[in-house]
Every structure is written in structure tokens, then in C-alpha cells.
Scaffold this motif. Sequence first.
Motif, short mmCIF file in Angstrom:
data_model
loop_
_atom_site.label_atom_id
_atom_site.label_comp_id
_atom_site.label_asym_id
_atom_site.label_seq_id
_atom_site.Cartn_x
_atom_site.Cartn_y
_atom_site.Cartn_z
N ASN A 219 46.15 42.78 53.19
CA ASN A 219 46.61 42.02 52.03
C ASN A 219 45.99 40.46 52.20
O ASN A 219 45.48 40.13 52.94
N ALA A 220 45.74 40.27 50.85
CA ALA A 220 45.03 38.90 50.75
C ALA A 220 45.17 38.09 49.61
O ALA A 220 45.53 38.93 48.46
N PRO A 221 44.99 37.07 49.43
CA PRO A 221 45.04 36.27 48.01
C PRO A 221 44.05 36.71 47.11
O PRO A 221 42.80 36.98 47.71
N PRO A 246 52.92 37.72 43.10
CA PRO A 246 51.75 37.35 41.93
C PRO A 246 50.52 36.62 42.64
O PRO A 246 50.67 35.83 43.59
N GLY A 247 49.17 37.09 42.18
CA GLY A 247 48.07 36.67 42.82
C GLY A 247 47.78 36.89 44.51
O GLY A 247 46.73 36.69 44.73
N TRP A 248 48.43 38.06 44.73
CA TRP A 248 48.18 38.66 45.84
C TRP A 248 47.78 40.21 45.69
O TRP A 248 48.26 40.90 44.87
N VAL A 249 46.76 40.68 46.47
CA VAL A 249 46.54 42.26 46.27
C VAL A 249 46.39 42.72 47.89
O VAL A 249 46.34 42.10 48.73
N SER A 250 46.33 43.96 47.66
CA SER A 250 46.03 44.83 49.01
C SER A 250 44.69 45.53 48.69
O SER A 250 44.24 46.21 47.76
#
Length: 285
Positions: A219-221, A246-250
Motif C-alpha cells: 500500500n502507498a500514497p 482516499p489518496g491511497w492505492v495498492s
Amino acid sequence: MTTIKLALQKKGRLSEGSMDLIRRCGIKVQNGIGKLKAEASNFPIEFLFLRDDDIPGYVQDGIADIGIVGANVMVEKDSHVEVVHHLGFSKCRLSIAVPKDQEYNGIQDLDGKSIATSYPVLLKKYLDEQGVTADIHEISGSVEIAPSIGLADAVCDLVSTGSTLFQNGLKEVEQIYKSEAVMVATPDLAEDKQAVLNQLLFRIKALQEAESKKYILLNAPEDAVERIKSVLPGMRSPSILPLAEPGWVSLHSVINENTFWENIEALKEAGAEGILVVPIEKMIL
Ligand code: ATP
Ligand code: MG
């Protein structure tokens, strides 16, 4: 459908690795103890269980179409077979060893001495290349005890960790050949058999491809994605999925395991969290 005949070592240092490879290819076979032949139930392949020394000859003569054997035995028997694939197990080296308290300054020290070995052809080739003349004493087993019983001054034997040599008061002084298990095939294999061999090699390569690779999830911004991609070069086009936050992705990708360990700190600094690294069983490119 055409059936291909594969020669395998019946019992010894190659047999476990060979059967393990066949099973990991999804091929089902029951090899009852003492059986010399077996057939797979879900792949057109028949197995012949032999002494490893006999495998190159059986394959060369076409009694078996293909075989799994140590590269050292194939060279030793001077057989005319084709190496179709390197299998990466049963890795070892053929080395010369001398009693450990004997002074050794180089291969010329063995000039005029006697060397016990089960691999006279490989040894002779090496000695000839080095311009050394020694008396080669061929024995079929327990080579490492030869110096202690006065049979020879030195030995030339297969080594993997070196512990057998050490236990017998010997030290390794020359490495003359590096070996691993190889798949060999009879020259001019018929086309229909070649097709079966290709199917088998396809499965083997998928396993080998997966061995050094891992599936990574982290996971990361969103704004850290570019930095993470530059840290993990294998991650050229990761899958990116939005997280509920919101603003975070995998990020999901396939990487080389070594790359991961070398870059773990940089990866965390780049903003990666919740990193999972999982094994891959098979990989088809
Ligand atoms: P056979 O009874 O079939 O003739 P063998 O006694 O000649 O067997 P093994 O000791 O089972 O042979 O070794 C078979 C092959 O395994 C060798 O030719 C070599 O390629 C590989 N090998 C031998 N020693 C080692 C070792 N220490 N580590 C890994 N591989 C080895
Ligand atoms: Mg043998």
C-alpha cells in the motif's frame, strides 16, 4: 498419442530431484520400490529407472528418448546425446583433493603421483590440459578413503559441501568440472516425440521461472507510486488498485526476490506500507 520414454536414476543423488521435478510438473506416477518401469497416468510419458552410468548410453541408442543425468556422467561417458535443458539441481563439482597436512603448491605437485577416481575421463582430460602425468586409479566408490589405506596419493571426486572430504582428512585443491542435472535427448528425436518433450520443457521452464520470482503487494500514497517504481526495477507496470482510503492505492507486481531484499529500506522510505511478498508456483511468460 505418442509416449516418450524418460530414463531416470533409480536410486541415488539424482533420483529425488528428478522425481520431485516430474511431480511438480503435475505428472502423476507411481514408482513402486524395485520397479524398473512405470507409466504416468496423466501425461504421455514412461519412466525407466536405471543406474546413472547407463543413462547416457540408453539415450544415445534411443532405448530411452530422453534422460535426466549429471552433466559430469554425460561427459564422462563421451556420449552423443543432446543437452536440451539445464535443470539446476544436483549441483556439484569434480575436485582433486589431497591429505590435509600435505603441502600443496599446485597441480605440478601431482606429477608422477597416483590419483583414485570414478571419473577417469574428466580427470585425464584435465591433467592433459595442465601437462601433468599421473597414474589414474579407477575405482567405483568410496574414493575418499583411498589415501588413508595407501591406495593412492590423491583423489578426484564429486563435492558439494566438502564435508565428506573433511571427514576423511582431505583438502580440496583443484576444481576441475562444475556439474548439475541436465535433460538429455537422443539425437534426431522423432517429431511427435519432440512435441511431447516440448510440452514437458514448457512445464519445467514455468517452474524454474517462478523460483526466483515473488508476487509483491503493498500500500502507498498515490504520489509515492513513481518513486516506488524507480526503487523496484521489476515493477515496470504494476497493477494499481484504489484503496477505500482516499489518496491511497495498492500496488501489485512480480519482482525478483533479490531485488526486494536489496531495496527494502528504500521502499519503506519511498512510502510503501503493508508489504506482502508471496511465492509464485508457476509462471508462464
Ligand atoms: P548409481 O548407483 O546410479 O550409479 P552413483 O553412486 O554413481 O549412482 P550418486 O552418488 O547417486 O551416483 O550421484 C549421482 C549424480 O549426482 C552424480 O553423477 C552427480 O552428478 C550428482 N552428485 C554426486 N555427488 C553429489 C553431491 N555431493 N551433491 C550434489 N550432487 C551430487
Ligand atoms: Mg553411477
